[in-house]
Design an enzyme around this catalytic site. Structure first.
Site, short mmCIF file in Angstrom:
data_model
loop_
_atom_site.label_atom_id
_atom_site.label_comp_id
_atom_site.label_asym_id
_atom_site.label_seq_id
_atom_site.Cartn_x
_atom_site.Cartn_y
_atom_site.Cartn_z
N CYS A 296 0.84 -1.20 0.00
CA CYS A 296 0.00 0.00 0.00
C CYS A 296 0.88 1.25 0.00
O CYS A 296 1.41 1.66 1.04
CB CYS A 296 -0.94 0.02 1.20
SG CYS A 296 -2.03 1.46 1.19
N CYS B 67 -0.32 4.13 2.39
CA CYS B 67 0.03 3.90 3.80
C CYS B 67 1.54 4.02 4.02
O CYS B 67 1.97 4.55 5.05
CB CYS B 67 -0.48 2.54 4.26
SG CYS B 67 -2.29 2.46 4.31
#
Length: 176
Positions: free
Chosen positions: A131, A134
């Site tokens: 991700c 993130c």
């Protein structure tokens, strides 16, 4: 047991992983709590029973119960948020990007350990889960709180090697 058991279980073709596994935690510039919390969170995220069991056993010698709980919590919360934020990013529609998550994430605010250590563990798990949103968010939070690029880099190294060991052992188990 611990890392030695994982190293012994790795096949010859994964010699590089064996060598890296032997050095990533022991020679890390991270504190033992940071390094073992990272390794444990990554072992949970990597989902291999042998890797998880062995790293958890060795991590118990370096982490207090709150640290164990927080490392597992980092893997759990990132399992949810990495999917959610990566999907919103990949869809590419700004309306999704601006829509509130409305997902409970209380552990991020109160992890039970040093907030920076928890962020480090979340970053490492986010690397495994792929991700980018993130990763960016946790890296920025870490840098704002005083973590160096070298410390972030160390967590990424641990993440990569733990995950590679898990993938290799999964492949060997499937082929057995």
């Amino acid at each position: 047991m611990g890392l030695d058991a994982i190293t012994a279980a790795l096949p010859e073709y994964a010699k590089d992983i064996r060598l890296n596994l032997g050095s990533i935690v022991g020679t890390s510039t991270l504190t033992p709590v940071q390094a073992w919390g990272t390794a444990l969170a990554c072992a949970v995220a990597s989902r291999n029973p042998v890797v998880l069991r062995e790293i958890a056993a060795e991590a118990l010698g370096h982490l207090e119960p709150e640290g164990v709980r927080a490392a597992k919590g980092a893997a759990a919360i990132m399992a949810m948020t990495n999917v959610y934020y990566r999907a919103k990013h990949l869809i590419g529609d700004e309306q999704y990007a601006s829509t509130p998550a409305r997902l409970r994430m209380q552990i991020i605010a109160r992890p039970g350990v040093d907030k920076g250590d928890f962020e480090l563990w979340c970053l490492a798990v986010s690397a495994i889960n792929g991700c980018g949103v993130c990763l960016e968010s946790h890296e920025k939070a870490l840098r704002r709180s005083g973590f160096t690029r070298e410390q972030v880099h160390e967590a990424l190294r641990i993440s990569a090697v733990v995950h590679a060991a898990a993938v290799t052992l999964d492949a060997e188990a499937a082929l057995a």
